[in-house]
Design an enzyme around this catalytic site. Structure first.
Site, PDB file in Angstrom:
ATOM      1  CG  LEU A  44      -1.940  -1.108   1.480  1.00  0.00           C
ATOM      2  CD1 LEU A  44      -2.749  -1.004   2.732  1.00  0.00           C
ATOM      3  CD2 LEU A  44      -2.843  -0.641   0.030  1.00  0.00           C
ATOM      4  N   GLY A  46       2.108   2.396  -2.848  1.00  0.00           N
ATOM      5  CA  GLY A  46       2.616   2.263  -4.225  1.00  0.00           C
ATOM      6  C   GLY A  46       4.171   2.950  -4.196  1.00  0.00           C
ATOM      7  CE  LYS A  57      11.698  14.011  -3.178  1.00  0.00           C
ATOM      8  NZ  LYS A  57      11.180  13.634  -4.342  1.00  0.00           N
ATOM      9  NE  ARG A 278       8.003   5.972 -11.596  1.00  0.00           N
ATOM     10  CZ  ARG A 278       8.363   4.819 -11.322  1.00  0.00           C
ATOM     11  NH1 ARG A 278       9.469   4.609 -10.968  1.00  0.00           N
ATOM     12  NH2 ARG A 278       7.449   3.911 -10.806  1.00  0.00           N
ATOM     13  CG  HIS A 449       9.995  40.938   8.746  1.00  0.00           C
ATOM     14  ND1 HIS A 449      10.680  40.719   7.786  1.00  0.00           N
ATOM     15  CD2 HIS A 449      10.760  41.115   9.657  1.00  0.00           C
ATOM     16  CE1 HIS A 449      11.762  41.423   7.708  1.00  0.00           C
ATOM     17  NE2 HIS A 449      12.078  41.502   9.134  1.00  0.00           N
TER      18      HIS A 449
HETATM   19  P1  FAD Z   1       1.925   4.221  -8.181  1.00  0.00           P
HETATM   20  O1  FAD Z   1       2.258   5.066  -6.955  1.00  0.00           O
HETATM   21  O2  FAD Z   1       2.932   3.663  -9.085  1.00  0.00           O
HETATM   22  O3  FAD Z   1       1.008   3.209  -7.606  1.00  0.00           O
HETATM   23  C1  FAD Z   1       0.548   1.871  -8.486  1.00  0.00           C
HETATM   24  C2  FAD Z   1       0.405   0.652  -7.458  1.00  0.00           C
HETATM   25  O4  FAD Z   1      -0.762  -0.335  -8.391  1.00  0.00           O
HETATM   26  C3  FAD Z   1       1.574  -0.125  -7.244  1.00  0.00           C
HETATM   27  O5  FAD Z   1       1.623  -0.078  -5.782  1.00  0.00           O
HETATM   28  C4  FAD Z   1       1.501  -1.317  -7.805  1.00  0.00           C
HETATM   29  O6  FAD Z   1       1.964  -2.418  -7.245  1.00  0.00           O
HETATM   30  C5  FAD Z   1      -0.024  -1.664  -8.099  1.00  0.00           C
HETATM   31  N1  FAD Z   1      -0.229  -2.333  -9.183  1.00  0.00           N
HETATM   32  C6  FAD Z   1       0.094  -2.042 -10.670  1.00  0.00           C
HETATM   33  N2  FAD Z   1      -0.580  -3.113 -11.316  1.00  0.00           N
HETATM   34  C7  FAD Z   1      -1.248  -4.006 -10.666  1.00  0.00           C
HETATM   35  C8  FAD Z   1      -1.975  -5.110 -10.531  1.00  0.00           C
HETATM   36  N3  FAD Z   1      -2.094  -5.704 -11.727  1.00  0.00           N
HETATM   37  N4  FAD Z   1      -2.587  -5.849  -9.323  1.00  0.00           N
HETATM   38  C9  FAD Z   1      -2.556  -5.302  -8.140  1.00  0.00           C
HETATM   39  N5  FAD Z   1      -1.651  -4.078  -8.226  1.00  0.00           N
HETATM   40  C10 FAD Z   1      -0.925  -3.744  -9.240  1.00  0.00           C
HETATM   41  N6  FAD Z   1       6.038  12.670  -7.386  1.00  0.00           N
HETATM   42  C11 FAD Z   1       5.538  13.706  -6.739  1.00  0.00           C
HETATM   43  O7  FAD Z   1       4.776  14.290  -6.754  1.00  0.00           O
HETATM   44  N7  FAD Z   1       6.582  14.280  -5.873  1.00  0.00           N
HETATM   45  C12 FAD Z   1       7.907  13.759  -5.780  1.00  0.00           C
HETATM   46  O8  FAD Z   1       8.803  14.221  -4.922  1.00  0.00           O
HETATM   47  C13 FAD Z   1       8.393  12.531  -6.442  1.00  0.00           C
HETATM   48  N8  FAD Z   1       9.364  11.782  -6.279  1.00  0.00           N
HETATM   49  C14 FAD Z   1       9.704  10.645  -6.856  1.00  0.00           C
HETATM   50  C15 FAD Z   1      10.818   9.966  -6.348  1.00  0.00           C
HETATM   51  C16 FAD Z   1      11.013   8.744  -7.318  1.00  0.00           C
HETATM   52  C17 FAD Z   1      12.274   8.063  -7.093  1.00  0.00           C
HETATM   53  C18 FAD Z   1      10.089   8.125  -8.279  1.00  0.00           C
HETATM   54  C19 FAD Z   1      10.296   6.920  -8.930  1.00  0.00           C
HETATM   55  C20 FAD Z   1       8.936   8.991  -8.280  1.00  0.00           C
HETATM   56  C21 FAD Z   1       8.629  10.006  -7.514  1.00  0.00           C
HETATM   57  N9  FAD Z   1       7.383  10.772  -7.844  1.00  0.00           N
HETATM   58  C22 FAD Z   1       7.275  11.926  -7.221  1.00  0.00           C
HETATM   59  C23 FAD Z   1       6.345  10.430  -8.746  1.00  0.00           C
HETATM   60  C24 FAD Z   1       5.264   9.472  -7.967  1.00  0.00           C
HETATM   61  O9  FAD Z   1       5.877   8.543  -7.171  1.00  0.00           O
HETATM   62  C25 FAD Z   1       4.116   9.203  -8.743  1.00  0.00           C
HETATM   63  O10 FAD Z   1       3.576  10.129  -9.519  1.00  0.00           O
HETATM   64  C26 FAD Z   1       3.022   8.374  -8.075  1.00  0.00           C
HETATM   65  O11 FAD Z   1       3.503   7.414  -6.997  1.00  0.00           O
HETATM   66  C27 FAD Z   1       2.023   7.995  -8.916  1.00  0.00           C
HETATM   67  O12 FAD Z   1       0.877   7.409  -8.213  1.00  0.00           O
HETATM   68  P2  FAD Z   1      -0.141   6.347  -8.903  1.00  0.00           P
HETATM   69  O13 FAD Z   1      -0.957   5.985  -7.704  1.00  0.00           O
HETATM   70  O14 FAD Z   1      -0.453   6.536 -10.522  1.00  0.00           O
HETATM   71  O15 FAD Z   1       0.798   4.835  -9.187  1.00  0.00           O
HETATM   72  P1  NAD Z   2      12.603  12.736 -16.149  1.00  0.00           P
HETATM   73  O1  NAD Z   2      11.801  12.562 -17.362  1.00  0.00           O
HETATM   74  O2  NAD Z   2      12.650  13.753 -15.210  1.00  0.00           O
HETATM   75  O3  NAD Z   2      14.155  12.875 -16.520  1.00  0.00           O
HETATM   76  C1  NAD Z   2      14.724  11.962 -17.687  1.00  0.00           C
HETATM   77  C2  NAD Z   2      15.830  12.578 -18.094  1.00  0.00           C
HETATM   78  O4  NAD Z   2      16.747  11.626 -18.801  1.00  0.00           O
HETATM   79  C3  NAD Z   2      15.546  13.650 -19.193  1.00  0.00           C
HETATM   80  O5  NAD Z   2      16.146  15.093 -18.778  1.00  0.00           O
HETATM   81  C4  NAD Z   2      16.029  13.149 -20.644  1.00  0.00           C
HETATM   82  O6  NAD Z   2      16.411  14.061 -21.468  1.00  0.00           O
HETATM   83  C5  NAD Z   2      17.027  12.078 -20.093  1.00  0.00           C
HETATM   84  N1  NAD Z   2      17.434  11.108 -21.150  1.00  0.00           N
HETATM   85  C6  NAD Z   2      16.427  10.246 -21.600  1.00  0.00           C
HETATM   86  N2  NAD Z   2      16.903   9.213 -22.289  1.00  0.00           N
HETATM   87  C7  NAD Z   2      18.110   9.501 -22.020  1.00  0.00           C
HETATM   88  C8  NAD Z   2      19.505   8.756 -22.609  1.00  0.00           C
HETATM   89  N3  NAD Z   2      19.402   7.558 -23.403  1.00  0.00           N
HETATM   90  N4  NAD Z   2      20.834   9.200 -22.187  1.00  0.00           N
HETATM   91  C9  NAD Z   2      20.757  10.242 -21.364  1.00  0.00           C
HETATM   92  N5  NAD Z   2      19.767  11.144 -20.994  1.00  0.00           N
HETATM   93  C10 NAD Z   2      18.521  10.489 -21.106  1.00  0.00           C
HETATM   94  O7  NAD Z   2      12.689  11.281 -15.503  1.00  0.00           O
HETATM   95  P2  NAD Z   2      13.016  10.753 -14.230  1.00  0.00           P
HETATM   96  O8  NAD Z   2      13.920  11.492 -13.583  1.00  0.00           O
HETATM   97  O9  NAD Z   2      13.434   9.179 -14.631  1.00  0.00           O
HETATM   98  O10 NAD Z   2      11.757  10.655 -13.360  1.00  0.00           O
HETATM   99  C11 NAD Z   2      10.512  10.017 -13.925  1.00  0.00           C
HETATM  100  C12 NAD Z   2       9.176  10.696 -13.360  1.00  0.00           C
HETATM  101  O11 NAD Z   2       9.173  10.507 -11.897  1.00  0.00           O
HETATM  102  C13 NAD Z   2       9.480  12.245 -13.584  1.00  0.00           C
HETATM  103  O12 NAD Z   2       8.906  12.560 -14.893  1.00  0.00           O
HETATM  104  C14 NAD Z   2       8.435  12.720 -12.637  1.00  0.00           C
HETATM  105  O13 NAD Z   2       7.200  12.408 -13.299  1.00  0.00           O
HETATM  106  C15 NAD Z   2       8.518  11.638 -11.761  1.00  0.00           C
HETATM  107  N6  NAD Z   2       9.520  12.295 -10.353  1.00  0.00           N
HETATM  108  C16 NAD Z   2       8.967  13.210  -9.886  1.00  0.00           C
HETATM  109  C17 NAD Z   2       9.754  14.210  -8.709  1.00  0.00           C
HETATM  110  C18 NAD Z   2       9.328  15.027  -8.237  1.00  0.00           C
HETATM  111  O14 NAD Z   2       7.948  15.618  -8.244  1.00  0.00           O
HETATM  112  N7  NAD Z   2       9.919  15.930  -7.375  1.00  0.00           N
HETATM  113  C19 NAD Z   2      10.725  13.461  -8.369  1.00  0.00           C
HETATM  114  C20 NAD Z   2      11.267  12.269  -9.024  1.00  0.00           C
HETATM  115  C21 NAD Z   2      10.488  11.600 -10.022  1.00  0.00           C
END
Ligand code: FAD
Ligand code: NAD
Length: 470
Positions: A44, A46, A57, A278, A449
């Site tokens: 839970l 995700g 973070k 992603r 402030h």
């Molecule tokens: P998810 O969180 O991906 O959840 C989907 C869930 O569905 C998963 O738990 C999976 O196991 C489950 N699932 C999938 N298929 C099935 C199935 N067939 N049966 C049962 N369960 C299933 N976003 C921000 O806004 N701020 C951030 O700072 C931020 N930092 C991030 C840092 C990293 C390293 C990463 C990878 C992502 C980050 N993101 C951030 C992006 C954020 O995590 C996603 O946008 C968000 O989790 C999406 O939510 P969701 O509910 O769509 O999917």
């Molecule tokens: P991203 O789309 O932010 O960045 C991917 C980067 O990789 C881009 O700058 C792109 O030009 C580069 N790239 C793509 N193919 C390449 C290659 N073959 N060689 C070199 N560079 C290449 O994707 P991410 O950092 O993997 O994060 C995935 C998603 O997760 C984000 O788009 C965002 O939606 C979410 N996320 C959000 C946060 C946040 O909100 N603070 C933090 C982490 C992740």
């Protein structure tokens, strides 16, 4: 041989995926009295709670604390000094896991309180109203029949075919639970993950090199905003190779890279973090059989989060960009309320984007270039943190707040900020846009402030031509 028994249950709403989209939809549906079943194959919370927003973070904070301690060991201008710090990485990871555990446990409790039935297992779609879930290791399968099916299956990291994940090639998930600190880390991709985690590893003392295909870091953001991030990366000793493509990897030489002039070189590395985006999770669970309209790789939805099949809804990362947790949550709440009969649409004025780099970057609404591209005559003004008292007391005078507003009626169209701690300004930015504030509304609001928020007020004053502190 195991025999499978199947239990049938019926419900009004079935949610696939317990990430921020799915669990928020289920909680809200439960609150509204809608019989709801949520299926989650892993944990839970995700991606967001278990391998994304929260653990990243936590790691960023731990790295910042370590770096501050090292800074003090070298003697600081504040008169604070301390001995050379050490890092117990296993304890750092345990601390991070403890936060994840608390939050995922909390989500379970909230779902119980809302009366949601949680099935732990992978959902397999049979048709738009029937899903089978293999529950646990045992033989029992549950067939759930529903009136409404909500897809909230999220996304997964994109791998490079020349260096699939495994061993020394890390995905963000691996980088969030390291069993050792590599001496040299090559990061592929200077987007959100590459820079947030790359900077954290640098602060932990790792030699970090970033390879990015585009000509600049954080290419999805406005260049003026990312300039302070670029300067900070260089100052901290992160090596950048921009406009470069990765060709492959071998343990001896490291990462093979080709630059824009087609010169090839190798970057030695102990670990490689691949963070090149992603992709929506749309395969492997029978989704294809519904033949939903797609928009490229993601499920196409309308302004109600409805897919092309009646009774099938989709939210969050599976519906494409922006892949952000707060968007998924807002969509989840919106869908639950519509199923309860409320008149809702998912049409926010703005979805904040925050990058937790050092310095942080925030974008809410339109940038000046986007406003002009939309044919709007606009004014914009920036206020630098160098002129903000609170920023000086925090040793955080880099960066600025910028506002964009319509020229004719001063309606605020967008805010951007870069600087230490500006993520927390996203709330004020979002509220002013959703509430239709004008420059005068913000300029005439008393801001406490000394706070960084005064730079928000001063940016609005400056756009009106009478900033007070610059
Ligand atoms: P998810 O969180 O991906 O959840 C989907 C869930 O569905 C998963 O738990 C999976 O196991 C489950 N699932 C999938 N298929 C099935 C199935 N067939 N049966 C049962 N369960 C299933 N976003 C921000 O806004 N701020 C951030 O700072 C931020 N930092 C991030 C840092 C990293 C390293 C990463 C990878 C992502 C980050 N993101 C951030 C992006 C954020 O995590 C996603 O946008 C968000 O989790 C999406 O939510 P969701 O509910 O769509 O999917
Ligand atoms: P991203 O789309 O932010 O960045 C991917 C980067 O990789 C881009 O700058 C792109 O030009 C580069 N790239 C793509 N193919 C390449 C290659 N073959 N060689 C070199 N560079 C290449 O994707 P991410 O950092 O993997 O994060 C995935 C998603 O997760 C984000 O788009 C965002 O939606 C979410 N996320 C959000 C946060 C946040 O909100 N603070 C933090 C982490 C992740």
């Amino acid at each position: 041989m195991t025999t499978t028994t199947t239990k049938d249950i019926t419900t009004k709403l079935l949610v696939i995926g317990g990430g921020p989209g799915g669990y928020v939809a289920a909680i809200r549906a439960g609150q509204l009295g809608i019989p709801t079943v949520l299926v989650e194959g892993e944990r839970l919370g995700g991606t967001c709670l278990t391998i994304g927003c929260i653990p990243s973070k936590a790691l960023i904070h731990a790295a910042e604390v370590f770096e501050q301690a090292r800074h003090n060991a070298a003697g600081s201008a504040l008169g604070v000094s301390a001995g050379e710090p050490t890092l117990d990485l296993a304890q750092t990871v345990r601390w991070k896991d403890g936060i994840v555990q608390r939050l995922t446990g909390g989500v379970g409790g909230l779902l119980r309180k809302a009366g949601v039935q949680v099935l732990k297992g992978w959902a397999q779609i049979e048709d738009g109203k029937t899903v089978t879930v293999q529950v646990g290791e045992g033989a029992e399968a549950v067939r759930v029949r529903c009136e409404h099916l909500l897809l909230a299956t999220g996304s997964e990291p994109v791998a490079l075919s020349s260096m699939p994940f495994g061993g020394a090639i890390w995905s963000s998930t691996d980088a969030l639970s390291p069993d050792m600190l590599p001496r040299r880390l090559v990061v592929v991709g200077a987007g959100y993950i590459g820079l947030e985690l790359g900077i954290a590893y640098r602060k932990l003392g790792v030699e970090v090199t970033v390879v990015e295909a585009a000509q600049r870091v954080l290419p999805s953001y406005d260049e003026e905003l990312t300039q302070p991030v670029l300067e900070s990366l260089k100052k901290s000793g992160v090596v950048l190779h921009l406009g470069c493509s990765v060709q492959g990897w071998d343990e001896g030489q490291g990462v093979h890279v080709r630059n824009a002039r087609a010169d090839e070189f190798a970057l030695p590395a102990d670990r490689v973090l691949v963070a090149v985006g992603r992709r929506p999770r749309t395969t492997g669970f029978g989704l294809e059989s519904l033949q939903l309209d797609m928009a490229g790789r993601h499920v196409a939805i309308d302004a109600h989060c409805r897919t092309s099949m009646r009774g099938v809804w989709a939210i969050g990362d599976v519906t494409g960009e922006p892949m952000l947790a707060h968007r998924a949550m807002a969509q989840g709440e919106c869908v639950a309320e519509q199923i309860a009969g409320h008149n809702r649409r998912f049409e926010p004025m703005a979805i904040p984007a925050v990058c937790f780099t050092d310095p942080e970057v925030v974008v809410v609404g339109k940038t000046p270039a986007e406003a002009r591209a939309a044919g709007l005559e606009c004014i914009d003004a920036a206020f630098p943190f160098a002129a903000n008292g609170r920023a000086m007391t925090l040793e955080a005078t880099g960066g600025f707040v910028r506002v964009v507003a319509r020229k004719d009626n001063h309606l605020i169209l967008g805010w951007q900020a870069v600087g230490q701690g500006v993520a927390e300004l996203a709330a004020a930015f979002g509220q002013s846009i959703e509430m239709g504030a004008r420059l005068e509304d913000v300029a005439h609001t008393i801001h406490a402030h000394p706070t960084l928020g005064e730079a928000v007020q001063e940016a609005a004053l400056r756009a009106l031509g009478h900033a007070l502190h610059i």
